[in-house]
Structures are given as C-alpha cells and as structure tokens.
Enzyme design. Structure first.
Site: not given
Length: 504
Positions: A123, A144, A156
């Site tokens: 992250s 992510h 993501e």
C-alpha cells in the site's frame, strides 16, 4: 487477456490478516490456494483461521456446507516456496519493507514458471521498485486489496513502469472474476485512494492545530454535514495513528516533500506519546473502560429571525431557500448577481464559505453540506468581533431548520468545504498526470474509503469552478502552497468559464 481459470492454483505468501483475507477471496472464487509463511507453523494456523471463517459463512447462509467442504479441500499450507511451483498467480502480503519483498520475489522467480503472474499487495511502496529486482518484470503487478479483503470490494490494480499491459489486464480481470471491483492505476505514491484521501485527514488536523475546533466537533461536522461515514479523528483512531501517520509520511517523502502532503505535527506527537487509537486504548479519544466520549460543541438555542432576504444565487446552498420557507420564516427575494447571501433582520449577512475569512463584524459564514435537507448539523464561523446579535440570529435560523449548530473559529474554507475542495483538486491532478481515469477515481474513493460521492461527482454537483476559487481564496490567507489549486484544476475551471462564455 482473460481472467485466470478457477482451476489454476493461486498462492499467497504472508499469512497475516491481509494475506488470510486475500487467500479466502481466491478460495471462495474456486481456486486451489497454497499458503506460505516464512515462520514455521503460521501457514497451518492461517489455514485453520480461514476454515473457521468459512464455518461462519455457512452459519450466515453465505456458503453451503458442501461449498465450505470443497473450499477447505482446496486450501493447502505450504512448507517451502518450492511447493508453489505450479501456481498461476502468487500474491505477496508480507512486511512493508522493500528489501524483504525484493528478496522474496527473486526467490519466487527461481521456483515458478515465466508465465506465472506475480503480485504485491503493498500500500505504500513503489510497485516499480519491488518489481525492479525481477528477471521478468513485465509479469509483475500491484494488487492492492483493502482490509478486510473478503468484505471490501475495491482492488487497485497497479501497473509499474515495466508491467506488461497484458499482465495488468489479466490481474484486473481476475480481480473482477473474484467478485471485486478493480480500478486500474499507474504506480504513483499512494496509488489512487491513499493519494486522494490525504486531505480528509490533513484538513481536520489543520482545523485542530489552528484551534478552530476540537476533534469531536470536527468529526461531528464531517459526519452530520459533510455526509462522511466517520470523522477524520475517529477514523484515524480506528486505522491506528501510527499506520495513518506512516502512510502520510510515505506519500510526502515519495513526492519529494510536496507541501500538499505535509504530515501533521499534532499527529506525530500523538504517535510519540503512544496514543495509537483503539488498539492502544487511547488516541484522539479515550477507549478505556468507563471513559466518557467528548461531545461536539453545540450552540445553545437561539431565536429564529422573522424573515430573511435572499440576494443572488446561493449555488450549492440553494436548497436552503425552500427549507427556510418550510420552517415558516418569510423569505424576501431580491435581485442580485454573483455569490448569493442571506440578509438577516439584524442587517448582517450569512453566506456559504468561499475560502475567505469572515473579517467583518457584519458577516457570518456557514459550511458546505452534502445535502442541506438531510444534514443534521451546520458549522458557522465569524470574526472574533462579530456582532453577538448577528451570530445569534444565524444560529437561530439553522436551528429553526432542525439543525444543530457548531460555531467554530475563523478558519478559511471552514471544515467540510476545504476538505472537499482539496479532495477534488488532488483528484484532478492525479487524472491529469495519468494515474487513473476519472470514473476509476470516483469508484476508488467511494468503495475504498466510503466517501458519499466521488471527487468528480462532487465537482459536477458543486460547479466546475467552485473548488478552484475556494482554494485560491484559502491560499491567499494561507500562502504556504498547501492549499494552492493545481494547474489541472485551474485548467478545468478556465475551460468551464470558456464554455459558459460561449453559451452566453
């Protein structure tokens, strides 16, 4: 390039909370799943924990008993990396250290085939940097997930500098096949969510550091006026002050200490004191047994004005006119141009914050609301020399509309307005720099951090020039550059004005 076939084995390396969650998602989607952890015995413990969660899904009628049994049979703890050799995808969820991740993926390349997709759940680190250690960096991508991975829909899908488009597409389609909502983005500090979300925390901390409002009041205004599910202080207590501060610091450093992402000294001191939030028992709030939760500042009852005069266009606050009429207060319209305002019997004016300070004793500002009809609280701000009668009338007006009123200090742009404007600004800046498409940014912010609207949805609702001019005025009062509108937002506002000029 399509999603991985459900028969393809998937491996998860790292069996903490996030690793277990990702493994559960792949498992429920039908894949054989291998769990590996460098600490002996942890993969078995993680498999048992996942099995227990599958049992709870059966109890809640989200899985059948047969589906649970089949999933358990597909879940295998691995004792060595060599047992991952036939996997089509390996997702890493280990400690957030670049050297550790690079060493892991170098070892994985010696084991898996060249067609195996490799993914990191980082992250805060650069996907490009992690993949830079690989012999075949084109098959490396960021996936992510958000915690808890089985419940939160957003993923993501991050393309590093060397990621092949085909690999990113396969990762994207696989996440979608797993029932997630993927958004494609480039490898940039914070990706989409942790980049665009920084102002939500930063502006709350700025209001606190300026002594404009206490944490309980800021949180109440963000929730009850702004429509956010949680306030910034209670959310960072939930996330963990150390975690939130670390992400902020990482984004700031990764952008070469860009002033727009400057961390908060107040939050740093909180972390240094060991008050990390819920997990330590104290953060901005006290979570120990018997502790009282502080109440937000709420103004005492005041009398409503007999009438108001509406001048000009109230813009995002136009709904107030109908609410005032419905409350039985006479509305006297007058012609006017430019920014609208309400003129009270006291002779002073009440207007939506525009980023300026209410320096006159005859002006009271009110904050932005997501929905003025649904809002249960409104923040007011005035100069220290404001006439008491005017502030009392302004308070009574909103109380007559059924709203609680919080009077805060005279901070430019107040709380909700400057928070939303800065979120919009960072979103336009991210899109202009190729991070993600506008629709993906909106999806990411709604699903990743539960914002009531995406930044571009907010911009359309508030007007194409609203955020630009508010931030430009805030920047005049606070010329550090932190709130200065980006070039992308300036161009957007300029184009909107050109369209309006051509139409007229």
């Amino acid at each position: 390039m399509t999603a991985l076939d459900p028969s393809s084995p998937v491996a998860v390396v790292g069996t903490g909370t996030m690793g277990q969650g990702i493994a559960q998602v792949a498992l429920v989607a039908g894949h054989p799943v291998r769990l590996y952890d460098a600490v002996d015995g942890r993969a078995r413990e993680a498999a048992d924990a996942i099995g227990a969660r599958l049992d709870r899904l059966v109890e809640k009628d989200r899985l059948t008993g047969a589906e649970r049994d089949a999933a358990r049979a597909r879940l295998v703890p691995a004792g060595t990396l060599g047992e991952l050799a036939d996997c089509a995808l390996v997702v890493e969820a280990v400690v957030e250290r670049l050297d550790v991740k690079q060493e892991l993926f170098r070892a994985l390349e010696d084991v898996v085939g060249d067609d195996c997709l490799l993914a990191t759940n980082t992250s805060s680190l650069s996907v490009t940097a992690v993949g830079g250690a690989l012999r075949v960096p084109g098959r490396f991508v960021g996936l992510h997930f958000f915690n808890p991975a089985p419940l939160l829909p957003l993923v993501e899908v991050v393309s590093g500098f060397a990621t092949d488009p085909a690999s990113a597409t396969r990762a994207y389609e696989t996440a979608r096949a797993w029932g997630k909502t993927p958004v494609a983005c480039a490898d940039t500090p914070g990706f989409v969510v942790n980049r665009v979300a920084r102002p939500f925390y930063a502006e709350a901390l700025a209001a606190y550091e300026a002594r404009a409002a206490d944490p309980a009041t800021v949180d109440a205004v963000l929730r009850e006026s702004g429509g956010f599910r949680m306030g910034a202080f209670e959310l960072t207590d939930l996330i963990g002050q150390d975690v939130n501060e670390s992400v902020t610091h990482s984004v700031w450093q990764s952008f070469f200490q860009d002033v727009r992402f400057t961390p908060s000294l107040a939050q740093r001191r909180l972390v240094e004191s060991g008050r990390l939030g819920r997990k330590s028992g104290q953060g901005w709030y006290d979570y120990r047994d018997g502790a009282d939760r502080p109440a937000p500042h709420t103004a005492e009852p005041a009398g409503a004005p007999a009438h108001v005069v509406v001048e000009g266009d109230l813009g995002p606050a136009a709904e107030l006119v109908a609410l005032i009429r419905e409350a039985g207060i006479e509305v006297r319209p007058e012609d006017g141009y430019g920014a609208g305002r309400l003129v009270l019997p006291d002779g002073g004016t009440l207007s939506l914050t525009d980023g300026q300070l209410p320096v006159s004793k005859d002006i009271v500002h009110f904050d932005l609301a997501l929905d003025y009809r649904a809002a249960t609280r409104i923040a007011l701000s005035a100069s220290r020399g404001v006439r008491p009668g005017l502030l009392s009338e302004a308070t009574g007006l909103f109380q007559a509309l059924g709203k609680k009123v919080s009077v805060i200090g005279d901070i430019p742009g107040m709380i909700v307005a400057r928070t939303v404007a800065r979120i919009i600004d960072l979103a336009f800046d991210a899109v202009a720099k190729g991070v993600a498409a506008p629709e993906d940014v909106d999806t990411a912010m709604r699903l990743g951090v539960n914002y009531p609207l995406g930044p571009f949805e907010w911009s359309r609702r508030l007007g194409d020039t609203w955020a630009y001019y508010l931030l430009a005025d805030v920047h005049e009062w606070e010329p550090s550059g932190r709130c200065a509108p980006s070039l992308a937002l300036h161009r957007h506002a300029e184009a909107a004005e050109d369209r309006e000029g051509a139409a007229s």
